[in-house]
Design a protein around this motif. Structure first.
Motif, PDB file in Angstrom:
ATOM      1  N   SER A   2      35.903  49.959  32.283  1.00  0.00           N
ATOM      2  CA  SER A   2      36.756  51.089  31.928  1.00  0.00           C
ATOM      3  C   SER A   2      38.170  50.867  32.460  1.00  0.00           C
ATOM      4  N   ALA A   3      39.112  51.627  31.936  1.00  0.00           N
ATOM      5  CA  ALA A   3      40.499  51.527  32.406  1.00  0.00           C
ATOM      6  C   ALA A   3      40.579  51.838  33.898  1.00  0.00           C
ATOM      7  N   GLN A   4      39.800  52.793  34.351  1.00  0.00           N
ATOM      8  CA  GLN A   4      39.802  53.155  35.769  1.00  0.00           C
ATOM      9  C   GLN A   4      39.265  51.995  36.630  1.00  0.00           C
ATOM     10  N   GLN A   5      38.224  51.342  36.175  1.00  0.00           N
ATOM     11  CA  GLN A   5      37.684  50.193  36.907  1.00  0.00           C
ATOM     12  C   GLN A   5      38.694  49.045  36.947  1.00  0.00           C
ATOM     13  N   ARG A   6      39.384  48.821  35.835  1.00  0.00           N
ATOM     14  CA  ARG A   6      40.397  47.762  35.800  1.00  0.00           C
ATOM     15  C   ARG A   6      41.544  48.072  36.755  1.00  0.00           C
ATOM     16  N   GLY A  11      44.215  46.507  41.837  1.00  0.00           N
ATOM     17  CA  GLY A  11      44.781  46.803  43.150  1.00  0.00           C
ATOM     18  C   GLY A  11      44.103  46.069  44.296  1.00  0.00           C
ATOM     19  N   GLN A  12      43.004  45.392  44.017  1.00  0.00           N
ATOM     20  CA  GLN A  12      42.237  44.729  45.059  1.00  0.00           C
ATOM     21  C   GLN A  12      42.276  43.205  45.008  1.00  0.00           C
ATOM     22  N   VAL A  13      42.472  42.623  43.813  1.00  0.00           N
ATOM     23  CA  VAL A  13      42.462  41.162  43.714  1.00  0.00           C
ATOM     24  C   VAL A  13      43.670  40.580  44.437  1.00  0.00           C
ATOM     25  N   CYS A  14      43.512  39.343  44.875  1.00  0.00           N
ATOM     26  CA  CYS A  14      44.569  38.668  45.629  1.00  0.00           C
ATOM     27  C   CYS A  14      44.679  37.231  45.140  1.00  0.00           C
ATOM     28  N   TYR A  15      45.905  36.777  44.946  1.00  0.00           N
ATOM     29  CA  TYR A  15      46.107  35.390  44.544  1.00  0.00           C
ATOM     30  C   TYR A  15      46.387  34.564  45.787  1.00  0.00           C
ATOM     31  N   GLN A  16      45.547  33.594  46.050  1.00  0.00           N
ATOM     32  CA  GLN A  16      45.683  32.762  47.241  1.00  0.00           C
ATOM     33  C   GLN A  16      46.242  31.389  46.906  1.00  0.00           C
ATOM     34  N   GLY A  17      45.889  30.872  45.765  1.00  0.00           N
ATOM     35  CA  GLY A  17      46.370  29.564  45.354  1.00  0.00           C
ATOM     36  C   GLY A  17      45.557  28.432  45.943  1.00  0.00           C
ATOM     37  N   GLY A  60      46.016  40.081  33.868  1.00  0.00           N
ATOM     38  CA  GLY A  60      44.747  39.721  33.258  1.00  0.00           C
ATOM     39  C   GLY A  60      43.678  40.775  33.497  1.00  0.00           C
ATOM     40  N   VAL A  61      43.625  41.289  34.701  1.00  0.00           N
ATOM     41  CA  VAL A  61      42.655  42.346  35.020  1.00  0.00           C
ATOM     42  C   VAL A  61      42.948  43.596  34.202  1.00  0.00           C
ATOM     43  N   LEU A  62      44.208  44.016  34.163  1.00  0.00           N
ATOM     44  CA  LEU A  62      44.564  45.246  33.463  1.00  0.00           C
ATOM     45  C   LEU A  62      44.274  45.176  31.962  1.00  0.00           C
ATOM     46  N   ARG A  63      44.332  43.974  31.399  1.00  0.00           N
ATOM     47  CA  ARG A  63      43.991  43.807  29.976  1.00  0.00           C
ATOM     48  C   ARG A  63      42.499  43.572  29.775  1.00  0.00           C
ATOM     49  N   GLY A  64      41.741  43.554  30.861  1.00  0.00           N
ATOM     50  CA  GLY A  64      40.296  43.355  30.750  1.00  0.00           C
ATOM     51  C   GLY A  64      39.911  41.931  30.429  1.00  0.00           C
ATOM     52  N   MET A  65      40.775  40.981  30.785  1.00  0.00           N
ATOM     53  CA  MET A  65      40.533  39.565  30.498  1.00  0.00           C
ATOM     54  C   MET A  65      39.760  38.943  31.656  1.00  0.00           C
ATOM     55  N   VAL A  66      38.562  39.452  31.866  1.00  0.00           N
ATOM     56  CA  VAL A  66      37.726  39.001  32.975  1.00  0.00           C
ATOM     57  C   VAL A  66      36.383  38.523  32.452  1.00  0.00           C
ATOM     58  N   SER A  67      35.779  37.600  33.184  1.00  0.00           N
ATOM     59  CA  SER A  67      34.471  37.072  32.779  1.00  0.00           C
ATOM     60  C   SER A  67      33.389  38.131  32.968  1.00  0.00           C
ATOM     61  N   THR A  68      32.304  37.945  32.280  1.00  0.00           N
ATOM     62  CA  THR A  68      31.171  38.860  32.450  1.00  0.00           C
ATOM     63  C   THR A  68      30.380  38.514  33.699  1.00  0.00           C
ATOM     64  N   GLY A  73      30.792  41.553  43.310  1.00  0.00           N
ATOM     65  CA  GLY A  73      31.679  42.597  42.791  1.00  0.00           C
ATOM     66  C   GLY A  73      32.990  42.098  42.202  1.00  0.00           C
ATOM     67  N   TRP A  74      33.233  40.792  42.227  1.00  0.00           N
ATOM     68  CA  TRP A  74      34.474  40.203  41.710  1.00  0.00           C
ATOM     69  C   TRP A  74      34.163  39.369  40.472  1.00  0.00           C
ATOM     70  N   PRO A  75      35.005  39.455  39.423  1.00  0.00           N
ATOM     71  CA  PRO A  75      34.774  38.582  38.274  1.00  0.00           C
ATOM     72  C   PRO A  75      34.979  37.122  38.670  1.00  0.00           C
ATOM     73  N   GLN A  76      34.147  36.243  38.175  1.00  0.00           N
ATOM     74  CA  GLN A  76      34.259  34.815  38.480  1.00  0.00           C
ATOM     75  C   GLN A  76      35.584  34.252  37.971  1.00  0.00           C
ATOM     76  N   ASN A  77      36.022  34.697  36.788  1.00  0.00           N
ATOM     77  CA  ASN A  77      37.259  34.206  36.198  1.00  0.00           C
ATOM     78  C   ASN A  77      38.094  35.356  35.657  1.00  0.00           C
ATOM     79  N   ILE A  78      39.406  35.159  35.674  1.00  0.00           N
ATOM     80  CA  ILE A  78      40.366  36.093  35.088  1.00  0.00           C
ATOM     81  C   ILE A  78      41.359  35.237  34.303  1.00  0.00           C
ATOM     82  N   TRP A  79      41.679  35.669  33.076  1.00  0.00           N
ATOM     83  CA  TRP A  79      42.597  34.901  32.236  1.00  0.00           C
ATOM     84  C   TRP A  79      43.865  35.698  31.965  1.00  0.00           C
ATOM     85  N   SER A  80      44.976  34.993  31.844  1.00  0.00           N
ATOM     86  CA  SER A  80      46.248  35.622  31.514  1.00  0.00           C
ATOM     87  C   SER A  80      47.102  34.623  30.751  1.00  0.00           C
ATOM     88  N   VAL A  81      48.218  35.118  30.211  1.00  0.00           N
ATOM     89  CA  VAL A  81      49.111  34.289  29.411  1.00  0.00           C
ATOM     90  C   VAL A  81      50.546  34.530  29.844  1.00  0.00           C
TER      91      VAL A  81
END
Length: 123
Positions: A2-6, A11-17, A60-68, A73-81
């Motif tokens: 849902s939009a609320q879940q996204r 707000g919780q994911v973090c990019y570490q690199g 990517g998260v906000l557009r719902g571009m996450v793996s199933t 509790g974290w998606p394995q993959n997130i995609w963006s462009v």
């Protein structure tokens, strides 16, 4: 998702690199980049600072571009462009929700799917 879940996840994911996907040290806190010849570079076209990478991850998260597939509790993959380049972020710390990312090869069939979905899900 849902939009609320996204929104909550964004707000919780973090990019570490990862130094294995870097040519430039930028502001990731790595002692030095350690690009591996078998890895794609997220900064092949020039430095990509952490805030830019994090913005891609969140978009990517906000557009719902996450793996199933989820891990702890974290998606394995997130995609963006960005500028026509498809980036894949991969969960690297499932306790903290930390990701590293890299550009996907545009000849990969899945990259075309991501590009199409990215446009369809534009706000």
């Amino acid at each position: 998702m849902s939009a609320q879940q996204r929104e909550r996840l964004a707000g919780q994911v973090c990019y570490q690199g990862s130094p294995f996907h870097k040519r430039y040290p930028a502001d990731y806190g790595f002692p030095e980049p350690k690009p591996r010849p078998d890895k794609t570079l997220c900064d092949a076209e020039g430095p990509l600072v952490k805030s830019q990478a994090e913005a891609l991850l969140v978009a990517g998260v906000l557009r719902g571009m996450v793996s199933t597939q989820f891990r702890n509790g974290w998606p394995q993959n997130i995609w963006s462009v960005r500028d026509g380049v498809v980036f894949e972020s991969q969960l690297q710390n499932q306790a903290l929700g930390e990701y590293h990312g890299y550009p996907m090869s545009l000849d990969a069939a899945f990259a075309a799917v991501v590009l199409d979905e990215w446009e369809k899900r534009a706000p």
